[in-house]
Motif scaffolding. Structure first.
Motif, PDB file in Angstrom:
ATOM      1  N   MET A   1     -10.044  -5.215   8.394  1.00 28.80           N
ATOM      2  CA  MET A   1      -8.603  -5.080   8.316  1.00 28.80           C
ATOM      3  C   MET A   1      -8.128  -5.775   7.031  1.00 28.80           C
ATOM      4  SD  MET A   1      -5.512  -6.294  10.882  1.00 28.80           S
ATOM      5  CE  MET A   1      -6.623  -6.418  12.229  1.00 28.80           C
ATOM      6  N   LYS A   2      -7.248  -5.118   6.318  1.00 29.77           N
ATOM      7  CA  LYS A   2      -6.694  -5.662   5.079  1.00 29.77           C
ATOM      8  C   LYS A   2      -5.360  -6.336   5.388  1.00 29.77           C
ATOM      9  CE  LYS A   2      -8.914  -2.218   2.204  1.00 29.77           C
ATOM     10  NZ  LYS A   2      -8.705  -1.252   1.123  1.00 29.77           N
ATOM     11  N   THR A   3      -5.222  -7.583   4.970  1.00 30.14           N
ATOM     12  CA  THR A   3      -4.018  -8.335   5.316  1.00 30.14           C
ATOM     13  C   THR A   3      -3.393  -9.062   4.129  1.00 30.14           C
ATOM     14  OG1 THR A   3      -5.378 -10.245   5.948  1.00 30.14           O
ATOM     15  CG2 THR A   3      -4.755  -8.700   7.714  1.00 30.14           C
ATOM     16  N   ARG A   4      -3.863  -8.783   2.909  1.00 35.33           N
ATOM     17  CA  ARG A   4      -3.327  -9.460   1.724  1.00 35.33           C
ATOM     18  C   ARG A   4      -3.161  -8.468   0.580  1.00 35.33           C
ATOM     19  NH1 ARG A   4      -8.150 -12.483   2.326  1.00 35.33           N
ATOM     20  NH2 ARG A   4      -7.904 -13.532   4.286  1.00 35.33           N
ATOM     21  N   ILE A   5      -2.138  -8.734  -0.225  1.00 36.14           N
ATOM     22  CA  ILE A   5      -1.939  -7.933  -1.430  1.00 36.14           C
ATOM     23  C   ILE A   5      -1.243  -8.806  -2.477  1.00 36.14           C
ATOM     24  CG2 ILE A   5       0.305  -6.972  -0.759  1.00 36.14           C
ATOM     25  CD1 ILE A   5      -0.653  -4.288  -1.973  1.00 36.14           C
TER      26      ILE A   5
ATOM     27  N   GLY B   1      13.227   1.551  -6.533  1.00 34.86           N
ATOM     28  CA  GLY B   1      12.720   2.769  -7.140  1.00 34.86           C
ATOM     29  C   GLY B   1      11.209   2.899  -7.079  1.00 34.86           C
ATOM     30  N   HIS B   2      10.534   1.822  -6.718  1.00 33.52           N
ATOM     31  CA  HIS B   2       9.076   1.861  -6.564  1.00 33.52           C
ATOM     32  C   HIS B   2       8.775   1.864  -5.074  1.00 33.52           C
ATOM     33  CE1 HIS B   2       7.948   1.110 -10.772  1.00 33.52           C
ATOM     34  NE2 HIS B   2       9.085   0.423 -10.805  1.00 33.52           N
ATOM     35  N   ASP B   3       8.271   2.968  -4.605  1.00 35.33           N
ATOM     36  CA  ASP B   3       7.942   3.083  -3.188  1.00 35.33           C
ATOM     37  C   ASP B   3       6.524   3.619  -3.068  1.00 35.33           C
ATOM     38  OD1 ASP B   3       8.298   2.940  -0.431  1.00 35.33           O
ATOM     39  OD2 ASP B   3       9.037   4.996  -0.320  1.00 35.33           O
ATOM     40  N   TYR B   4       5.742   2.995  -2.231  1.00 38.19           N
ATOM     41  CA  TYR B   4       4.367   3.406  -2.021  1.00 38.19           C
ATOM     42  C   TYR B   4       4.164   3.736  -0.551  1.00 38.19           C
ATOM     43  CZ  TYR B   4       3.464   1.486  -6.649  1.00 38.19           C
ATOM     44  OH  TYR B   4       3.490   1.236  -7.987  1.00 38.19           O
ATOM     45  N   SER B   5       3.261   4.658  -0.302  1.00 38.17           N
ATOM     46  CA  SER B   5       2.937   5.028   1.077  1.00 38.17           C
ATOM     47  C   SER B   5       2.055   3.947   1.696  1.00 38.17           C
ATOM     48  CB  SER B   5       2.193   6.362   1.099  1.00 38.17           C
ATOM     49  OG  SER B   5       0.877   6.198   0.565  1.00 38.17           O
ATOM     50  N   ARG B   6       1.928   4.011   2.998  1.00 37.13           N
ATOM     51  CA  ARG B   6       1.051   3.082   3.714  1.00 37.13           C
ATOM     52  C   ARG B   6      -0.359   3.134   3.131  1.00 37.13           C
ATOM     53  NH1 ARG B   6       0.123   0.658   8.701  1.00 37.13           N
ATOM     54  NH2 ARG B   6      -2.034   0.774   9.382  1.00 37.13           N
ATOM     55  N   ASP B   7      -0.876   4.330   2.907  1.00 34.83           N
ATOM     56  CA  ASP B   7      -2.230   4.478   2.380  1.00 34.83           C
ATOM     57  C   ASP B   7      -2.369   3.870   0.986  1.00 34.83           C
ATOM     58  OD1 ASP B   7      -3.136   5.720   4.683  1.00 34.83           O
ATOM     59  OD2 ASP B   7      -2.869   7.745   3.875  1.00 34.83           O
ATOM     60  N   GLU B   8      -1.364   4.038   0.153  1.00 35.04           N
ATOM     61  CA  GLU B   8      -1.408   3.466  -1.194  1.00 35.04           C
ATOM     62  C   GLU B   8      -1.387   1.945  -1.137  1.00 35.04           C
ATOM     63  OE1 GLU B   8       0.775   6.822  -3.946  1.00 35.04           O
ATOM     64  OE2 GLU B   8       2.032   5.657  -2.564  1.00 35.04           O
ATOM     65  N   ILE B   9      -0.567   1.390  -0.271  1.00 33.80           N
ATOM     66  CA  ILE B   9      -0.499  -0.066  -0.124  1.00 33.80           C
ATOM     67  C   ILE B   9      -1.834  -0.605   0.368  1.00 33.80           C
ATOM     68  CG2 ILE B   9       0.547  -1.953   1.205  1.00 33.80           C
ATOM     69  CD1 ILE B   9       3.189  -0.274   1.061  1.00 33.80           C
ATOM     70  N   LEU B  10      -2.392   0.021   1.384  1.00 36.27           N
ATOM     71  CA  LEU B  10      -3.659  -0.462   1.936  1.00 36.27           C
ATOM     72  C   LEU B  10      -4.803  -0.262   0.951  1.00 36.27           C
ATOM     73  CD1 LEU B  10      -3.330   0.555   5.679  1.00 36.27           C
ATOM     74  CD2 LEU B  10      -3.025  -1.708   4.641  1.00 36.27           C
ATOM     75  N   PHE B  11      -4.729   0.736   0.087  1.00 38.58           N
ATOM     76  CA  PHE B  11      -5.748   0.934  -0.936  1.00 38.58           C
ATOM     77  C   PHE B  11      -5.774  -0.253  -1.892  1.00 38.58           C
ATOM     78  CE2 PHE B  11      -7.046   2.448  -5.150  1.00 38.58           C
ATOM     79  CZ  PHE B  11      -8.303   2.926  -4.857  1.00 38.58           C
ATOM     80  N   MET B  12      -4.601  -0.810  -2.205  1.00 40.49           N
ATOM     81  CA  MET B  12      -4.500  -1.938  -3.135  1.00 40.49           C
ATOM     82  C   MET B  12      -4.720  -3.295  -2.455  1.00 40.49           C
ATOM     83  SD  MET B  12      -1.322  -0.791  -5.529  1.00 40.49           S
ATOM     84  CE  MET B  12      -0.274  -0.058  -4.273  1.00 40.49           C
ATOM     85  N   ALA B  13      -4.648  -3.318  -1.139  1.00 39.38           N
ATOM     86  CA  ALA B  13      -4.764  -4.562  -0.384  1.00 39.38           C
ATOM     87  C   ALA B  13      -6.236  -4.954  -0.208  1.00 39.38           C
ATOM     88  CB  ALA B  13      -4.106  -4.405   0.977  1.00 39.38           C
ATOM     89  N   TYR B  14      -6.402  -6.187   0.242  1.00 38.62           N
ATOM     90  CA  TYR B  14      -7.756  -6.661   0.549  1.00 38.62           C
ATOM     91  C   TYR B  14      -7.725  -7.576   1.768  1.00 38.62           C
ATOM     92  CZ  TYR B  14      -6.215 -10.831  -2.007  1.00 38.62           C
ATOM     93  OH  TYR B  14      -5.508 -11.918  -2.447  1.00 38.62           O
TER      94      TYR B  14
END
Length: 48
Positions: A1-5, A35-48
Protein backbone atom coordinates in the motif's frame (compact mmCIF):
# COMPACT_ATOMS: atom_id res chain seq x y z
CA UNK A 1 0.00 0.00 0.00
CA UNK A 2 1.32 3.45 -0.93
CA UNK A 3 0.84 6.06 1.77
CA UNK A 4 3.35 8.85 1.00
CA UNK A 5 3.94 11.36 -1.75
CA UNK A 6 6.28 14.31 -2.19
CA UNK A 7 4.92 17.27 -4.11
CA UNK A 8 7.47 19.10 -6.28
CA UNK A 9 6.68 22.25 -4.23
CA UNK A 10 8.28 20.56 -1.21
CA UNK A 11 5.11 19.50 0.59
CA UNK A 12 5.26 15.98 2.06
CA UNK A 13 1.83 14.33 2.19
CA UNK A 14 0.98 11.15 4.08
CA UNK A 15 -2.12 9.11 4.70
CA UNK A 16 -2.91 5.99 6.67
CA UNK A 17 -4.56 4.44 3.61
CA UNK A 18 -4.34 5.00 -0.13
CA UNK A 19 -7.81 6.56 -0.05
CA UNK A 20 -6.71 9.06 2.59
CA UNK A 21 -3.51 9.84 0.67
CA UNK A 22 -5.46 10.52 -2.52
CA UNK A 23 -7.95 12.71 -0.66
CA UNK A 24 -5.20 14.75 1.05
CA UNK A 25 -3.25 15.07 -2.19
CA UNK A 26 -6.31 16.31 -4.09
CA UNK A 27 -7.00 18.83 -1.30
CA UNK A 28 -3.38 20.04 -1.47
CA UNK A 29 -3.58 20.40 -5.24
CA UNK A 30 -6.80 22.40 -5.15
CA UNK A 31 -5.46 24.70 -2.40
CA UNK A 32 -1.87 25.22 -3.53
CA UNK A 33 -1.95 24.37 -7.24
CA UNK A 34 -5.31 25.36 -8.77
CA UNK A 35 -5.78 23.92 -12.22
CA UNK A 36 -3.62 20.88 -11.54
CA UNK A 37 -5.77 17.83 -11.01
CA UNK A 38 -4.62 14.24 -11.09
CA UNK A 39 -6.60 11.03 -11.07
CA UNK A 40 -6.35 8.49 -8.28
CA UNK A 41 -4.20 6.27 -10.50
CA UNK A 42 -1.83 9.12 -11.34
CA UNK A 43 -1.43 10.05 -7.68
CA UNK A 44 -0.78 6.46 -6.64
CA UNK A 45 1.71 6.05 -9.51
CA UNK A 46 3.78 8.90 -8.02
CA UNK A 47 3.32 7.76 -4.41
CA UNK A 48 5.42 5.30 -2.46
Amino acid sequence: MKTRINCPCGEYITGETEDELVSKTKAHLSEKHPGHDYSRDEILFMAY
